[in-house]
Design a protein around this motif. Structure first.
Motif, PDB file in Angstrom:
ATOM      1  N   GLU A  79      47.646  37.141  31.666  1.00 60.05           N
ATOM      2  CA  GLU A  79      46.452  37.994  31.668  1.00 60.05           C
ATOM      3  C   GLU A  79      46.293  38.665  33.032  1.00 60.05           C
ATOM      4  OE1 GLU A  79      41.586  37.368  31.186  1.00 60.05           O
ATOM      5  OE2 GLU A  79      42.977  35.766  30.617  1.00 60.05           O
ATOM      6  N   VAL A  80      45.909  39.934  33.050  1.00 57.92           N
ATOM      7  CA  VAL A  80      45.604  40.623  34.302  1.00 57.92           C
ATOM      8  C   VAL A  80      44.190  40.242  34.731  1.00 57.92           C
ATOM      9  CG1 VAL A  80      45.170  42.869  35.360  1.00 57.92           C
ATOM     10  CG2 VAL A  80      47.195  42.533  33.953  1.00 57.92           C
ATOM     11  N   ILE A  81      44.073  39.751  35.971  1.00 60.25           N
ATOM     12  CA  ILE A  81      42.787  39.256  36.472  1.00 60.25           C
ATOM     13  C   ILE A  81      42.542  39.737  37.902  1.00 60.25           C
ATOM     14  CG2 ILE A  81      42.764  37.162  35.044  1.00 60.25           C
ATOM     15  CD1 ILE A  81      43.787  35.629  37.596  1.00 60.25           C
ATOM     16  N   TYR A  82      41.273  39.869  38.225  1.00 62.70           N
ATOM     17  CA  TYR A  82      40.849  39.871  39.622  1.00 62.70           C
ATOM     18  C   TYR A  82      40.468  38.433  39.954  1.00 62.70           C
ATOM     19  CZ  TYR A  82      40.277  44.999  39.990  1.00 62.70           C
ATOM     20  OH  TYR A  82      40.486  46.349  40.046  1.00 62.70           O
ATOM     21  N   ARG A  83      40.847  37.960  41.147  1.00 64.14           N
ATOM     22  CA  ARG A  83      40.494  36.598  41.521  1.00 64.14           C
ATOM     23  C   ARG A  83      40.246  36.513  43.023  1.00 64.14           C
ATOM     24  NH1 ARG A  83      44.327  31.819  41.292  1.00 64.14           N
ATOM     25  NH2 ARG A  83      42.645  31.171  42.690  1.00 64.14           N
ATOM     26  N   ASP A  84      39.464  35.510  43.420  1.00 68.87           N
ATOM     27  CA  ASP A  84      39.328  35.177  44.834  1.00 68.87           C
ATOM     28  C   ASP A  84      39.957  33.818  45.059  1.00 68.87           C
ATOM     29  OD1 ASP A  84      37.447  33.385  43.845  1.00 68.87           O
ATOM     30  OD2 ASP A  84      35.729  34.297  44.850  1.00 68.87           O
ATOM     31  N   TRP A 144      41.617  42.353  33.159  1.00 67.85           N
ATOM     32  CA  TRP A 144      41.431  43.428  34.129  1.00 67.85           C
ATOM     33  C   TRP A 144      39.983  43.361  34.613  1.00 67.85           C
ATOM     34  CZ3 TRP A 144      45.104  48.055  33.434  1.00 67.85           C
ATOM     35  CH2 TRP A 144      45.287  48.706  34.663  1.00 67.85           C
ATOM     36  N   ALA A 145      39.088  44.156  34.084  1.00 68.61           N
ATOM     37  CA  ALA A 145      37.680  44.039  34.485  1.00 68.61           C
ATOM     38  C   ALA A 145      36.781  44.052  33.253  1.00 68.61           C
ATOM     39  CB  ALA A 145      37.293  45.164  35.433  1.00 68.61           C
ATOM     40  N   TRP A 146      37.258  43.423  32.186  1.00 77.40           N
ATOM     41  CA  TRP A 146      36.519  43.402  30.919  1.00 77.40           C
ATOM     42  C   TRP A 146      35.273  42.525  31.015  1.00 77.40           C
ATOM     43  CZ3 TRP A 146      37.066  39.036  27.240  1.00 77.40           C
ATOM     44  CH2 TRP A 146      36.434  39.267  26.008  1.00 77.40           C
ATOM     45  N   ARG A 147      35.383  41.361  31.651  1.00 76.55           N
ATOM     46  CA  ARG A 147      34.244  40.463  31.835  1.00 76.55           C
ATOM     47  C   ARG A 147      34.218  39.954  33.278  1.00 76.55           C
ATOM     48  NH1 ARG A 147      32.884  42.152  27.638  1.00 76.55           N
ATOM     49  NH2 ARG A 147      32.396  41.086  25.692  1.00 76.55           N
ATOM     50  N   ASP A 148      33.026  39.913  33.868  1.00 74.84           N
ATOM     51  CA  ASP A 148      32.870  39.395  35.229  1.00 74.84           C
ATOM     52  C   ASP A 148      32.408  37.941  35.207  1.00 74.84           C
ATOM     53  OD1 ASP A 148      33.605  41.801  36.362  1.00 74.84           O
ATOM     54  OD2 ASP A 148      31.547  42.527  36.559  1.00 74.84           O
ATOM     55  N   ALA A 149      32.714  37.229  36.286  1.00 72.00           N
ATOM     56  CA  ALA A 149      32.332  35.828  36.411  1.00 72.00           C
ATOM     57  C   ALA A 149      30.871  35.687  36.826  1.00 72.00           C
ATOM     58  CB  ALA A 149      33.227  35.121  37.428  1.00 72.00           C
ATOM     59  N   LYS A 150      30.237  34.666  36.288  1.00 76.98           N
ATOM     60  CA  LYS A 150      28.835  34.419  36.577  1.00 76.98           C
ATOM     61  C   LYS A 150      28.593  34.155  38.064  1.00 76.98           C
ATOM     62  CE  LYS A 150      27.027  30.634  34.797  1.00 76.98           C
ATOM     63  NZ  LYS A 150      26.381  29.743  33.819  1.00 76.98           N
TER      64      LYS A 150
END
Length: 229
Positions: A149-154, A163-169
């Motif tokens: 899965e393509v993700i943004y992560r810290d 990608w940017a479909w859902r953001d983390a709480k």
């Protein structure tokens, strides 16, 4: 941004926007017609039926076929566009969200926003190994990233999935957020001129209406890193 992402999408260019000194409390500072006019403009942006016949939607759906996704995942703006096209306009949420939703509805470019003070370490856009922790906004149950899965992560876990479909709480922006990290992906090189215009409009409206300062940087395969804090 990691090589695993660029190997899938070598032509993508991403605007990375840092916003500081934001006042996101509702004071009537954003003209209501901004969002209303943006909702009304969607028919011009995606006039064709079915919705997948529109080049904007088609190109993003083809992009999402290149990596593993959650069932029903689409690019971040498709659901907003679909709602507005069907006569169910996107409603006001808070000043910042209204400003970037208006830009997305008129231009089709996805725009994500995270509370900069809640980000742990650096942000990376990459292909997930699988199991990276994620809990969506509005949810309590953890739903880890899928392998591929393509993700943004810290440094802690996923900040945006599919990608940017859902953001983390845990990195959600609120009316009390004062420092924001925003990002917007331009999928196709031929869209870049319109994308840059949209990003300039976005930052101009944030500064004009919300008393903030906003800085745009761009990430691409030949420039995969920026400093944003």
């Amino acid at each position: 941004m990691q090589p695993s992402f660029w190997n899938l999408f070598p032509d993508v260019k991403i605007a990375v926007i840092t916003v500081h000194h934001l006042d996101n409390h509702e004071k009537g500072q954003v003209p209501p017609e901004m969002l209303a006019e943006a909702n009304a403009s969607v028919e011009d942006l995606i006039p064709d039926e079915p919705i997948s016949a529109n080049p904007l939607i088609h190109e993003w759906r083809e992009a999402f076929k290149k990596f593993k996704t959650k069932k029903g995942a689409r690019f971040a703006v498709e659901n907003l566009l679909k709602r507005a096209k069907k006569g169910n306009p996107v409603r006001s949420i808070d000043p910042l969200v209204d400003i970037y939703n208006a830009v997305s509805l008129r231009t089709g470019f996805p725009i994500g926003a995270l509370d900069l003070q809640k980000i742990q370490g650096g942000i990376s856009l990459e292909v997930a190994k699988g199991g990276e922790p994620f809990t969506a906004i509005g949810e309590d149950e953890e739903d880890p990233a899928l392998p591929g899965e393509v993700i943004y992560r810290d440094d802690v876990g996923v900040t945006s999935r599919c990608w940017a479909w859902r953001d983390a709480k845990r990195v959600e922006t609120t009316e009390d957020s004062t420092d924001i990290l925003m990002y917007s992906e331009c999928l196709k090189p031929e869209w870049r001129q319109n994308h840059e215009r949209a990003m300039n409009e976005l930052t101009g409206n944030i500064e004009k209406y919300l008393g903030a300062t906003a800085k745009i940087q761009y990430v691409a395969r030949n420039q995969p890193m920026v400093t944003y804090k």
